[in-house]
Design an enzyme around this catalytic site. Structure first.
Site, PDB file in Angstrom:
ATOM      1  N   SER A 146      44.450  27.899  36.091  1.00  0.00           N
ATOM      2  CA  SER A 146      43.513  28.624  35.178  1.00  0.00           C
ATOM      3  C   SER A 146      43.046  27.644  34.050  1.00  0.00           C
ATOM      4  O   SER A 146      42.386  26.587  34.349  1.00  0.00           O
ATOM      5  CB  SER A 146      44.187  30.008  34.474  1.00  0.00           C
ATOM      6  N   ASP A 222      41.191  37.230  43.052  1.00  0.00           N
ATOM      7  CA  ASP A 222      41.570  36.908  41.826  1.00  0.00           C
ATOM      8  C   ASP A 222      40.739  37.704  40.826  1.00  0.00           C
ATOM      9  O   ASP A 222      39.506  37.836  41.235  1.00  0.00           O
ATOM     10  CB  ASP A 222      41.296  35.342  41.495  1.00  0.00           C
ATOM     11  N   HIS A 255      45.326  36.274  40.663  1.00  0.00           N
ATOM     12  CA  HIS A 255      45.603  34.877  39.406  1.00  0.00           C
ATOM     13  C   HIS A 255      47.078  35.009  39.137  1.00  0.00           C
ATOM     14  O   HIS A 255      47.286  34.054  38.290  1.00  0.00           O
ATOM     15  CB  HIS A 255      44.705  35.538  38.413  1.00  0.00           C
TER      16      HIS A 255
END
Lengths: 277, 277
Positions: A146, A222, A255
């Site tokens: 991320s 995600d 995620h």
């Protein structure tokens, strides 16, 4: 540098250290996993792992399952913190700015510029510290998740001779065009957007001339895919410059660290190939 | 039963559920890992994992690395919470009593007896819920860490026909003779120590007549080894009754999840052998 914890793990050692960072102007903590191979006197290559928003050095070490594979492959892993720390370090109420959200850039704007120099810390100060104090070979790769995926990609793209390979999970691929990136870059780099593209993985990849082997994993479920991550922009950039990017999409994955754990073995094997002596 | 989270993981699914527990008289949360094999219509055996002091359903699922192996072997894992929960549930300031410290017994003493019936929850209510709602085969094994290792061993020893195999990491092996156990048993079971041995793994193993295959892992650098865990007492008990206990000691390993992660693969393969149809 002070050793503050040690845990035997898969025949090697997980250790946390605190140290004074001259670059960040504060005390910092990092974690290192030393695989069992170092006990025989071998030097080992190092994978630097950059974590995402709100994380510390602990999340990846505790949740990724990476140590099982690193022990087999003989790779050390270094997990730095995600921002400067301490009571006198500027912060913000949002989880996506300030402590835990350093975005791996050198801040130029007050009040952030006094401590938030995470780019120099990751590229220069921390590797120098690691290479002076641990039995490592000087072979380096870099990965992250991320915000840390953004960090890994931009750092490798800007320093192609310093890293053997780069990878990322669910990276913020085009921060100059997403809310997380725009908020952070406005605060850390200022309103002059001409400075922003040098910290944008898609912009850097589109203009790249020296290539570091790159692999990206992205879950199609995600929750941040469309608004924040924009992997299609990264793919388009790689196509434009002929960059050797392998970007794999995975149905159903989100995620979370469960996604990272599911594919970390492939990433470690990818880096191991490129970090062979 | 309400599904409150789902994460794809190693081709299967990690899911958290909340449900009303009649036995515990409160709302409870548990986690289940369903391996990829269930998507083909197969039923799978279940490993129940009992966590240690202060844990919830999340610690093992996030930190053990078990899902990688469970996915390969086709084993579901169920991780319950470690105590009843909720604002009206009795608690204590200590980390080793009350919420997060149910010790897998049925409390007989006030104020604990209104909710703290963890033995019946783990042995009866939770498996019935799992077997009514998920594609599982009815084959069950049980494992756990520290307080949860105590729970796994005592529950399997008291119910040898309900479990195919049992294992433990760093179990509290003789709670009637250690501070953690004496504190909890005094509160939950009362001052009458005649009731205590039926929840003591060493006492049960010394008197066992029906055997469940058992494996225990213990780190020799465990900070709780001498005062709280007492693996030598368990070994002596197994020798006295001829119990088929495999207890492995490991130099340098401590009480942390890094130890569990380092050896969880061996435990899952041990259980998989015994849970074969």
């Amino acid at each position: 540098m002070e050793n503050i914890s040690s845990n035997k793990s898969f025949g090697g050692w997980h250790k946390q250290y605190s140290h004074r960072s001259a670059v960040l102007n504060c005390d910092m903590r990092f974690a290192i996993y030393l695989p069992p191979q170092v006990s025989t006197g071998d030097t080992v290559p190092v994978l630097y792992w950059l974590s995402g928003l709100t994380c510390t050095d602990e999340n990846f070490m505790q949740k990724s399952g990476a140590q099982a594979i690193a022990a087999e492959l003989g790779i050390a892993i270094v997990a730095p913190d995600t921002s400067p720390r301490g009571d006198d370090v500027a912060d913000d109420e949002g989880y996506d700015l300030g402590k835990g959200a350093g975005f791996y850039v050198n801040a130029t704007q007050a009040p952030w510029n006094r401590h938030y120099q995470m780019y120099d810390y990751i590229v220069e100060e921390l590797p120098a510290l690691i290479e002076a104090n641990f039995p490592v070979s000087g072979m380096r790769s870099i990965s992250g998740h991320s915000m840390g995926g953004h960090g890994a990609l931009t750092i490798a793209l800007k320093n192609p001779l310093r890293y053997q390979s780069v990878s990322a999970f669910s990276p913020i691929s085009n921060p100059i065009n997403c809310p997380w990136g725009q908020k952070a870059f406005t605060q850390y780099l200022g309103d002059d957007k001409s400075q922003w593209p040098q910290h944008d993985a898609s912009e850097l990849m589109r203009n790249a001339q020296q290539f570091v082997p790159a692999r990206v994993e992205q879950g199609n479920a995600d929750q941040f895919l469309e608004e924040q991550l924009k992997p299609d922009t990264l793919t388009a950039a790689a196509n434009a410059s002929g960059y050797p990017l392998e970007l794999n999409s995975h149905d159903g994955y989100d995620h979370s660290y469960y996604f990272i754990a599911s594919f970390i073995e492939e990433h470690l094997r990818f880096h191991a190939v490129h970090m062979q002596p």
